[in-house]
Design a protein around this motif. Sequence first.
Motif, PDB file in Angstrom:
ATOM      1  N   LEU A  41     101.546  46.246  10.405  1.00 37.31           N
ATOM      2  CA  LEU A  41     100.573  45.469   9.641  1.00 37.31           C
ATOM      3  C   LEU A  41      99.897  44.408  10.517  1.00 37.31           C
ATOM      4  O   LEU A  41      98.668  44.265  10.504  1.00 37.31           O
ATOM      5  N   GLN A  42     100.685  43.681  11.298  1.00 39.89           N
ATOM      6  CA  GLN A  42     100.132  42.650  12.171  1.00 39.89           C
ATOM      7  C   GLN A  42      99.249  43.249  13.265  1.00 39.89           C
ATOM      8  O   GLN A  42      98.188  42.725  13.587  1.00 39.89           O
ATOM      9  N   ARG A  43      99.697  44.368  13.855  1.00 33.13           N
ATOM     10  CA  ARG A  43      98.911  45.032  14.902  1.00 33.13           C
ATOM     11  C   ARG A  43      97.575  45.525  14.353  1.00 33.13           C
ATOM     12  O   ARG A  43      96.527  45.317  14.955  1.00 33.13           O
ATOM     13  N   ASN A  44      97.609  46.142  13.178  1.00 27.78           N
ATOM     14  CA  ASN A  44      96.367  46.625  12.575  1.00 27.78           C
ATOM     15  C   ASN A  44      95.419  45.473  12.258  1.00 27.78           C
ATOM     16  O   ASN A  44      94.203  45.584  12.445  1.00 27.78           O
ATOM     17  N   ALA A  45      95.961  44.349  11.811  1.00 29.87           N
ATOM     18  CA  ALA A  45      95.127  43.180  11.517  1.00 29.87           C
ATOM     19  C   ALA A  45      94.497  42.625  12.800  1.00 29.87           C
ATOM     20  O   ALA A  45      93.317  42.258  12.818  1.00 29.87           O
ATOM     21  N   ALA A  46      95.269  42.584  13.882  1.00 26.93           N
ATOM     22  CA  ALA A  46      94.743  42.078  15.155  1.00 26.93           C
ATOM     23  C   ALA A  46      93.638  42.997  15.685  1.00 26.93           C
ATOM     24  O   ALA A  46      92.614  42.524  16.180  1.00 26.93           O
ATOM     25  N   LEU A  47      93.843  44.307  15.590  1.00 26.46           N
ATOM     26  CA  LEU A  47      92.821  45.247  16.054  1.00 26.46           C
ATOM     27  C   LEU A  47      91.578  45.182  15.162  1.00 26.46           C
ATOM     28  O   LEU A  47      90.455  45.279  15.655  1.00 26.46           O
ATOM     29  N   ARG A  48      91.769  44.991  13.864  1.00 27.91           N
ATOM     30  CA  ARG A  48      90.616  44.839  12.965  1.00 27.91           C
ATOM     31  C   ARG A  48      89.806  43.605  13.365  1.00 27.91           C
ATOM     32  O   ARG A  48      88.580  43.634  13.432  1.00 27.91           O
ATOM     33  N   ARG A  49      90.478  42.515  13.676  1.00 33.32           N
ATOM     34  CA  ARG A  49      89.787  41.291  14.100  1.00 33.32           C
ATOM     35  C   ARG A  49      89.007  41.539  15.385  1.00 33.32           C
ATOM     36  O   ARG A  49      87.879  41.077  15.538  1.00 33.32           O
ATOM     37  N   ALA A  50      89.566  42.304  16.312  1.00 33.11           N
ATOM     38  CA  ALA A  50      88.866  42.622  17.563  1.00 33.11           C
ATOM     39  C   ALA A  50      87.602  43.431  17.276  1.00 33.11           C
ATOM     40  O   ALA A  50      86.549  43.178  17.868  1.00 33.11           O
ATOM     41  N   VAL A  51      87.702  44.387  16.351  1.00 36.57           N
ATOM     42  CA  VAL A  51      86.533  45.208  15.998  1.00 36.57           C
ATOM     43  C   VAL A  51      85.462  44.332  15.348  1.00 36.57           C
ATOM     44  O   VAL A  51      84.284  44.398  15.711  1.00 36.57           O
ATOM     45  N   LEU A  52      85.862  43.486  14.412  1.00 45.58           N
ATOM     46  CA  LEU A  52      84.900  42.607  13.730  1.00 45.58           C
ATOM     47  C   LEU A  52      84.256  41.629  14.720  1.00 45.58           C
ATOM     48  O   LEU A  52      83.048  41.388  14.669  1.00 45.58           O
ATOM     49  N   ASP A  53      85.049  41.063  15.627  1.00 44.58           N
ATOM     50  CA  ASP A  53      84.521  40.125  16.617  1.00 44.58           C
ATOM     51  C   ASP A  53      83.522  40.785  17.557  1.00 44.58           C
ATOM     52  O   ASP A  53      82.680  40.107  18.142  1.00 44.58           O
ATOM     53  N   SER A  54      83.608  42.102  17.702  1.00 47.05           N
ATOM     54  CA  SER A  54      82.663  42.819  18.567  1.00 47.05           C
ATOM     55  C   SER A  54      81.365  43.159  17.838  1.00 47.05           C
ATOM     56  O   SER A  54      80.476  43.771  18.416  1.00 47.05           O
ATOM     57  N   GLY A  55      81.281  42.770  16.563  1.00 48.84           N
ATOM     58  CA  GLY A  55      80.059  43.019  15.802  1.00 48.84           C
ATOM     59  C   GLY A  55      80.025  44.369  15.107  1.00 48.84           C
ATOM     60  O   GLY A  55      78.992  44.778  14.585  1.00 48.84           O
ATOM     61  N   GLN A  56      81.161  45.068  15.077  1.00 48.49           N
ATOM     62  CA  GLN A  56      81.217  46.369  14.416  1.00 48.49           C
ATOM     63  C   GLN A  56      81.919  46.222  13.070  1.00 48.49           C
ATOM     64  O   GLN A  56      82.636  45.255  12.830  1.00 48.49           O
ATOM     65  N   TYR A  57      81.735  47.210  12.209  1.00 44.86           N
ATOM     66  CA  TYR A  57      82.285  47.147  10.856  1.00 44.86           C
ATOM     67  C   TYR A  57      83.651  47.808  10.786  1.00 44.86           C
ATOM     68  O   TYR A  57      83.864  48.883  11.355  1.00 44.86           O
ATOM     69  N   CYS A  58      84.557  47.167  10.076  1.00 47.05           N
ATOM     70  CA  CYS A  58      85.889  47.727   9.849  1.00 47.05           C
ATOM     71  C   CYS A  58      86.490  47.031   8.633  1.00 47.05           C
ATOM     72  O   CYS A  58      86.873  45.862   8.717  1.00 47.05           O
ATOM     73  N   LYS A  59      86.540  47.739   7.512  1.00 50.42           N
ATOM     74  CA  LYS A  59      87.109  47.121   6.322  1.00 50.42           C
ATOM     75  C   LYS A  59      88.628  47.065   6.395  1.00 50.42           C
ATOM     76  O   LYS A  59      89.251  46.079   6.037  1.00 50.42           O
ATOM     77  N   ARG A  60      89.244  48.154   6.889  1.00 47.91           N
ATOM     78  CA  ARG A  60      90.697  48.205   6.967  1.00 47.91           C
ATOM     79  C   ARG A  60      91.104  49.156   8.093  1.00 47.91           C
ATOM     80  O   ARG A  60      90.545  50.232   8.236  1.00 47.91           O
ATOM     81  N   VAL A  61      92.078  48.769   8.899  1.00 47.29           N
ATOM     82  CA  VAL A  61      92.627  49.662   9.921  1.00 47.29           C
ATOM     83  C   VAL A  61      93.779  50.420   9.268  1.00 47.29           C
ATOM     84  O   VAL A  61      94.759  49.830   8.831  1.00 47.29           O
ATOM     85  N   GLU A  62      93.629  51.737   9.199  1.00 49.81           N
ATOM     86  CA  GLU A  62      94.645  52.587   8.575  1.00 49.81           C
ATOM     87  C   GLU A  62      95.707  53.059   9.563  1.00 49.81           C
ATOM     88  O   GLU A  62      96.822  53.362   9.179  1.00 49.81           O
ATOM     89  N   TRP A  63      95.320  53.152  10.819  1.00 47.41           N
ATOM     90  CA  TRP A  63      96.214  53.717  11.826  1.00 47.41           C
ATOM     91  C   TRP A  63      95.834  53.144  13.178  1.00 47.41           C
ATOM     92  O   TRP A  63      94.662  52.936  13.462  1.00 47.41           O
ATOM     93  N   SER A  64      96.815  52.897  14.034  1.00 47.84           N
ATOM     94  CA  SER A  64      96.523  52.424  15.393  1.00 47.84           C
ATOM     95  C   SER A  64      97.648  52.837  16.331  1.00 47.84           C
ATOM     96  O   SER A  64      98.779  53.058  15.897  1.00 47.84           O
ATOM     97  N   ALA A  65      97.291  52.953  17.606  1.00 50.40           N
ATOM     98  CA  ALA A  65      98.296  53.319  18.608  1.00 50.40           C
ATOM     99  C   ALA A  65      97.792  52.976  20.006  1.00 50.40           C
ATOM    100  O   ALA A  65      96.575  52.993  20.256  1.00 50.40           O
ATOM    101  N   ARG A  66      98.728  52.692  20.900  1.00 49.36           N
ATOM    102  CA  ARG A  66      98.390  52.513  22.309  1.00 49.36           C
ATOM    103  C   ARG A  66      98.182  53.907  22.868  1.00 49.36           C
ATOM    104  O   ARG A  66      99.010  54.786  22.675  1.00 49.36           O
ATOM    105  N   GLN A  67      97.062  54.116  23.558  1.00 42.88           N
ATOM    106  CA  GLN A  67      96.783  55.446  24.073  1.00 42.88           C
ATOM    107  C   GLN A  67      97.096  55.585  25.549  1.00 42.88           C
ATOM    108  O   GLN A  67      97.852  56.451  25.941  1.00 42.88           O
TER     109      GLN A  67
END
Length: 125
Positions: A41-67
């Motif tokens: 939950l915390q990781r998805n929230a942090a990545l969502r904030r990064a996406v929003l700060d970049s000027g892109q849209y993201c209502k909710r991060v459903e999935w994330s992973a280090r690639q």
Amino acid sequence: MNMLARTMMVAASIMAATPALAEFKAPPNPFSDRLAQLNELQRNAALRRAVLDSGQYCKRVEWSARQQQHKNLVMWVARCNPGGDKAVYIGPDGSVQVRPCADSATLKLPACRVPPATKAAPAKK
């Protein structure tokens, strides 16, 4: 001994003394390491904030992973719903760059490896 032969011998000795690329160790990235230590939950929230700060849209991060490691950056992938899949690159200095996964080939970046999108369950009546 001619000049070409001497040059070849010097080049061969340099190559023998150079460590193999397989031994290359990625630079430390404490920012990515901290992100990896967060719960989902915390990781998805942090990545969502990064996406929003970049000027892109993201209502909710459903999935994330280090690639993977990409140059001196660590590449994370996140699925925004709505908003699409995003590649989030974290630098060793804490800098963040976000790109839509659809743009990876055009920008000559690594392709995002994300699971297939799942359809939302129908609402109960």
